[in-house]
Design a protein around this motif. Structure first.
Motif, PDB file in Angstrom:
ATOM      1  N   PHE A   1    -102.191  58.459  62.458  1.00 22.27           N
ATOM      2  CA  PHE A   1    -103.389  58.335  63.292  1.00 22.27           C
ATOM      3  C   PHE A   1    -104.287  59.548  63.084  1.00 22.27           C
ATOM      4  CE2 PHE A   1    -105.957  58.760  67.107  1.00 22.27           C
ATOM      5  CZ  PHE A   1    -106.349  57.450  67.366  1.00 22.27           C
ATOM      6  N   GLY A   2    -103.676  60.730  63.019  1.00 26.38           N
ATOM      7  CA  GLY A   2    -104.445  61.947  62.787  1.00 26.38           C
ATOM      8  C   GLY A   2    -105.086  61.995  61.417  1.00 26.38           C
ATOM      9  N   ASN A   3    -104.506  61.253  60.448  1.00 25.57           N
ATOM     10  CA  ASN A   3    -105.078  61.209  59.109  1.00 25.57           C
ATOM     11  C   ASN A   3    -106.279  60.274  59.013  1.00 25.57           C
ATOM     12  OD1 ASN A   3    -103.145  62.998  58.127  1.00 25.57           O
ATOM     13  ND2 ASN A   3    -101.744  61.360  57.502  1.00 25.57           N
ATOM     14  N   PHE A   4    -106.308  59.226  59.838  1.00 21.12           N
ATOM     15  CA  PHE A   4    -107.363  58.207  59.735  1.00 21.12           C
ATOM     16  C   PHE A   4    -108.439  58.333  60.814  1.00 21.12           C
ATOM     17  CE2 PHE A   4    -104.203  56.332  57.037  1.00 21.12           C
ATOM     18  CZ  PHE A   4    -104.923  55.594  56.106  1.00 21.12           C
ATOM     19  N   PHE A   5    -108.042  58.669  62.015  1.00 19.43           N
ATOM     20  CA  PHE A   5    -108.993  58.709  63.126  1.00 19.43           C
ATOM     21  C   PHE A   5    -109.204  60.159  63.539  1.00 19.43           C
ATOM     22  CE2 PHE A   5    -106.970  54.546  63.250  1.00 19.43           C
ATOM     23  CZ  PHE A   5    -108.069  53.701  63.304  1.00 19.43           C
ATOM     24  N   THR A   6    -110.259  60.745  63.026  1.00 20.46           N
ATOM     25  CA  THR A   6    -110.549  62.159  63.280  1.00 20.46           C
ATOM     26  C   THR A   6    -111.898  62.297  63.976  1.00 20.46           C
ATOM     27  OG1 THR A   6    -111.564  62.384  61.100  1.00 20.46           O
ATOM     28  CG2 THR A   6    -109.215  62.876  61.266  1.00 20.46           C
ATOM     29  N   GLY A   7    -112.145  63.479  64.485  1.00 20.51           N
ATOM     30  CA  GLY A   7    -113.426  63.751  65.132  1.00 20.51           C
ATOM     31  C   GLY A   7    -113.672  62.815  66.296  1.00 20.51           C
ATOM     32  N   ALA A   8    -114.842  62.173  66.297  1.00 17.97           N
ATOM     33  CA  ALA A   8    -115.201  61.264  67.385  1.00 17.97           C
ATOM     34  C   ALA A   8    -114.305  60.030  67.406  1.00 17.97           C
ATOM     35  CB  ALA A   8    -116.667  60.847  67.245  1.00 17.97           C
ATOM     36  N   ASP A   9    -113.693  59.688  66.264  1.00 19.87           N
ATOM     37  CA  ASP A   9    -112.818  58.506  66.208  1.00 19.87           C
ATOM     38  C   ASP A   9    -111.455  58.748  66.849  1.00 19.87           C
ATOM     39  OD1 ASP A   9    -114.814  57.196  64.819  1.00 19.87           O
ATOM     40  OD2 ASP A   9    -113.998  57.719  62.850  1.00 19.87           O
TER      41      ASP A   9
ATOM     42  N   LEU B   1    -112.739  48.887  61.892  1.00 21.51           N
ATOM     43  CA  LEU B   1    -111.749  47.899  61.435  1.00 21.51           C
ATOM     44  C   LEU B   1    -111.233  48.254  60.041  1.00 21.51           C
ATOM     45  CD1 LEU B   1    -113.342  44.539  62.672  1.00 21.51           C
ATOM     46  CD2 LEU B   1    -111.316  45.690  63.581  1.00 21.51           C
ATOM     47  N   GLY B   2    -112.092  48.833  59.208  1.00 24.85           N
ATOM     48  CA  GLY B   2    -111.642  49.297  57.903  1.00 24.85           C
ATOM     49  C   GLY B   2    -110.636  50.425  58.022  1.00 24.85           C
ATOM     50  N   LEU B   3    -110.909  51.354  58.952  1.00 23.10           N
ATOM     51  CA  LEU B   3    -109.946  52.440  59.199  1.00 23.10           C
ATOM     52  C   LEU B   3    -108.624  51.878  59.738  1.00 23.10           C
ATOM     53  CD1 LEU B   3    -112.211  55.173  60.870  1.00 23.10           C
ATOM     54  CD2 LEU B   3    -111.302  55.160  58.538  1.00 23.10           C
ATOM     55  N   LEU B   4    -108.722  50.854  60.587  1.00 22.44           N
ATOM     56  CA  LEU B   4    -107.519  50.258  61.164  1.00 22.44           C
ATOM     57  C   LEU B   4    -106.656  49.620  60.087  1.00 22.44           C
ATOM     58  CD1 LEU B   4    -105.886  49.446  63.684  1.00 22.44           C
ATOM     59  CD2 LEU B   4    -107.282  47.355  63.794  1.00 22.44           C
ATOM     60  N   ALA B   5    -107.277  48.938  59.125  1.00 22.61           N
ATOM     61  CA  ALA B   5    -106.512  48.310  58.049  1.00 22.61           C
ATOM     62  C   ALA B   5    -105.758  49.360  57.236  1.00 22.61           C
ATOM     63  CB  ALA B   5    -107.449  47.509  57.146  1.00 22.61           C
ATOM     64  N   GLY B   6    -106.430  50.467  56.915  1.00 21.22           N
ATOM     65  CA  GLY B   6    -105.757  51.538  56.185  1.00 21.22           C
ATOM     66  C   GLY B   6    -104.649  52.182  56.995  1.00 21.22           C
ATOM     67  N   PHE B   7    -104.906  52.351  58.297  1.00 22.08           N
ATOM     68  CA  PHE B   7    -103.917  52.941  59.200  1.00 22.08           C
ATOM     69  C   PHE B   7    -102.674  52.063  59.304  1.00 22.08           C
ATOM     70  CE2 PHE B   7    -102.504  52.856  63.735  1.00 22.08           C
ATOM     71  CZ  PHE B   7    -101.837  54.065  63.750  1.00 22.08           C
ATOM     72  N   ASP B   8    -102.860  50.745  59.436  1.00 17.56           N
ATOM     73  CA  ASP B   8    -101.728  49.821  59.534  1.00 17.56           C
ATOM     74  C   ASP B   8    -100.843  49.907  58.291  1.00 17.56           C
ATOM     75  OD1 ASP B   8    -101.890  48.737  62.037  1.00 17.56           O
ATOM     76  OD2 ASP B   8    -103.057  46.979  61.434  1.00 17.56           O
ATOM     77  N   ALA B   9    -101.474  49.901  57.126  1.00 21.27           N
ATOM     78  CA  ALA B   9    -100.702  49.956  55.883  1.00 21.27           C
ATOM     79  C   ALA B   9    -100.004  51.302  55.744  1.00 21.27           C
ATOM     80  CB  ALA B   9    -101.617  49.711  54.692  1.00 21.27           C
TER      81      ALA B   9
END
Length: 521
Positions: free
Chosen positions: A111-119, A149-157
Motif C-alpha cells: 500500500f505504501g508503494n502504490f498509494f503515496t502522498g494525497a492517495d 482504479l489503475g493503482l488498485l489493479a497494480g496494488f492487487d497484483a
C-alpha cells in the motif's frame, strides 16, 4: 572415555557410574510417589522390575545416552501438559502468520508503494466496490477515479505476488530441514539430552527472528526473515515431536501423538483468531505475543521435562550422500509414487484456493470489506471449518479402518473439495466463502487422515517407515509451496475468480491420480 558397559569397570547400568550424578540412589526421576504397584512397565524393553510398594514411572534406556521412557504417573502427565503447551506455541505461529499477520504486513508494505502522498488516505473498500460497479456497467468513473482504479489493479497484483513470495520462499527453504535436523538430533551429545538444544535454541532464535520480521519494511526483508524463522522453528518442532518416540512407552504413544494432531488443528485455529484480535488492537506489534509464547513454551518444556544426558551416546559413522539418496527409494514404487503425486496435487490445489482468502475479502466478494473488517473476518473462516474438519477426521478414520478401504475416501474427498470451490465462483459473496470453508474443511479433514493411512498401506518397506512418511510430508510441503506462487501469478494475470477455477481443476487431478494405486483398496 570409560566404557560403562564393560563388566570390568563395575556396574553395567549406563546411568549408574562411580561418582556420577545419575546414581539411582539420588536419581530424582525415580522417587516412589504412590504405595500401589505400577504395572505399566511390564513387557517394555529395558523396564526395571518394581519392588513391592514401589511405583515405576520411568523405564531405563536400553542404550547409553538415550532417554528414559515414561510409563505413567505424575511425570508422564506433566510431560503431556508441557508437550501440548510447547506444541501449541509452535503451531500458533503457523496459524497466525500465514492467514492474518503476514497478509496484513505485505498489504501495508505494498500500500505504501502504490498509494503515496494525497492517495495515502484512499478508502480501499470503496475503491473495490467502485471497480465492481464499473465492471458491472452500473457506474462510469471520472478521470481521477480511473487513475485510482489503475493503482488498485497494480496494488492487487503486487500484494498477491508479494505474499506468494514471502510464504513460498520459506516453505522451499524449510522443506528438507526436518529430516536433516532429525538425523542431527539423533546423534547429538549434550548434558540436556539429544533434543533439548534444538527445541530451546530453535524456539528462542525463531522468536528473535519474528521480532526482526516485525520491523521488515520490504518484501525482500520479509521473505528473508520469515524463511529463517521457519527454518529454526522447524528445528524445534521436529525434535519436539521426536520426544514422543524417545520418552513414551509404546502402549501410550498413540495418546501422546494425538496431542500433536490436536495441537496442530487447535494452534492453526486459535492462532488465527488470536492474530485477528491482536492485529486489530496492536497492528504489527502483534508479532510480539506469538514470539514470546513460542520461546516460553519451549523453554518451559526443556526445564520442566528435563531429559537424561546424552554425553555417552554411541554414534555410527554417517554417510551424508547415502542419507539423501535414500529418500528417493520409496518413489521407485509405483503405488507410493501415485499416492505421493496425489498429495502434492491436492495440497497444491487446496493452497491455491485458500492462500489469498484475506485479500479476497477485500477484492473479490461484494460488497468488499475494509482491511480492518477483513482482519476480523478472516479468522472466522478458519473457525467455521474447524469443527467439520475435526468430525470428518474422526469419522473417516474410523470408517476406513472398519471397512479397510482408503482409496474411495481420498477420491471423494478430492471431488467434494473441488465442488466446494465452485460456490465462490458462481456466488462471489461473504456467505459463499463460509460455505466453501465448511465443505472444504470437511473434505480436507477426510483427505488428511485417510491419505496418511494410505501412505502407511503402500510403504514399500515398513522398516523404513519414518523415512518414507517423511517423504509423504515433503510432498505436502511441496504442494503448499507451489500453491501461493501459482495463485499469485493467476491473480496478476486474470484476477481472483480464475484462482478458484484453477483450484477446481487441480484438485480433480488429485482425485484421479489415486485410482492407479493397486496395493490398497
Amino acid at each position: 572415555m570409560t566404557d560403562s558397559n564393560d563388566p570390568s569397570k563395575g556396574s553395567t547400568d549406563p546411568w549408574k557410574k562411580s561418582g556420577d550424578a545419575w546414581d539411582r540412589s539420588t536419581n530424582p526421576w525415580e522417587q516412589p510417589v504412590d504405595p500401589a504397584p505400577h504395572v505399566a512397565a511390564v513387557g517394555v524393553p529395558g523396564a526395571v522390575a518394581a519392588q513391592p510398594g514401589t511405583v515405576v514411572d520411568m523405564v531405563e534406556p536400553d542404550e547409553p545416552g538415550t532417554s528414559a521412557k515414561y510409563t505413567g504417573g505424575s511425570k508422564y502427565r506433566s510431560y503431556l501438559f508441557m508437550y501440548a503447551l510447547a506444541s501449541l506455541g509452535i503451531f500458533a505461529i503457523w496459524g497466525s502468520m500465514g492467514g492474518i499477520i503476514l497478509p496484513n504486513h505485505v498489504q501495508l508494505v505494498e500500500f505504501g508503494n502504490f498509494f503515496t502522498g494525497a492517495d495515502a488516505g484512499v478508502d480501499l473498500a470503496a475503491l473495490q466496490n467502485l471497480r465492481a460497479a464499473v465492471e458491472a456497467g452500473t457506474a462510469t468513473p471520472t478521470a481521477e477515479e480511473q487513475r485510482l482504479l489503475g493503482l488498485l489493479a497494480g496494488f492487487d497484483a503486487a500484494r498477491a505476488q508479494g505474499l506468494a513470495t514471502v510464504t513460498a520462499v520459506g516453505v522451499f527453504v524449510t522443506m528438507f530441514i526436518q529430516p536433516i535436523v532429525g538425523v542431527l538430533s539423533d546423534r547429538t551429545r549434550s548434558p540436556w539430552g539429544r533434543r533439548a538444544p534444538y527445541i530451546a535454541g530453535g524456539a528462542v532464535i525463531g522468536a528473535l527472528l519474528l521480532i526482526a520480521l516485525r520491523y521488515s519494511s520490504s518484501i525482500v526483508l520479509m521473505a528473508i526473515f520469515w524463511a529463517l524463522a521457519q527454518v529454526v522453528i522447524n528445528c524445534a518442532q521436529g525434535p519436539l515431536t521426536a520426544t514422543v518416540a524417545d520418552r513414551v512407552v509404546p502402549e501410550k504413544v498413540g495418546s501422546a501423538s494425538a496431542i500433536s494432531g490436536l495441537g496442530l488443528m487447535a494452534g492453526a485455529v486459535l492462532g488465527s483468531v488470536a492474530a485477528g484480535m491482536l492485529f486489530g488492537a496492536m497492528g504489527l506489534d502483534a508479532y510480539y505475543p506469538f514470539a514470546i509464547a513460542l520461546a516460553a513454551g519451549a523453554i518451559l518444556f526443556v526445564l520442566v521435562c528435563r531429559d537424561r544426558s546424552s554425553t555417552d551416546l554411541h554414534n555410527e559413522p554417517l554417510n551424508i550422500g547415502q542419507f539423501f539418496l535414500s529418500f528417493l527409494i520409496p518413489l521407485r514404487d509405483p503405488d507410493f509414487r501415485w499416492v505421493w503425486i496425489a498429495k502434492i496435487v491436492m495440497m497444491f490445489g487446496y493452497t491455491v484456493g485458500t492462500a489469498f482468502a484475506f485479500y479476497m475479502l477485500q477484492g473479490y466478494i461484494q460488497p468488499a470489506l475494509s482491511p480492518e473488517e477483513a482482519t476480523a473476518t478472516a479468522p472466522l473462516l478458519s473457525l467455521a471449518g474447524f469443527p467439520f474438519m475435526l468430525v470428518a477426521m474422526v469419522a473417516a478414520g474410523r470408517w476406513s479402518d472398519r471397512i479397510m478401504r482408503r482409496k474411495p475416501f481420498v477420491f471423494w474427498a478430492s471431488i467434494i473439495a473441488a465442488a466446494s470451490y465452485l460456490v465462490p465462483i458462481f456466488w462471489p459473496a461473504l456467505p459463499a466463502l463460509f460455505i466453501q470453508a465448511i465443505i472444504g474443511g470437511a473434505a480436507m479433514g477426510t483427505f488428511l487422515v485417510v491419505d496418511q493411512a494410505l501412505f502407511i498401506d503402500v510403504i514399500p518397506d515398513k522398516r523404513t517407515a519414518g523415512r518414507d512418511l517423511g517423504m509423504g510430508a515433503l510432498g505436502g510441503n511441496l504442494g503448499q509451496a507451489l500453491g501461493p506462487i501459482v495463485g499469485g501469478w493467476i491473480v496478476a494475470w486474470s484476477g481472483y475468480q480464475m484462482v478458484w477455477i484453477a483450484a477446481v481443476a487441480i484438485v480433480l487431478v488429485a482425485a484421479f491420480a489415486i485410482l492407479p494405486v493397486k496395493r490398497a483398496k
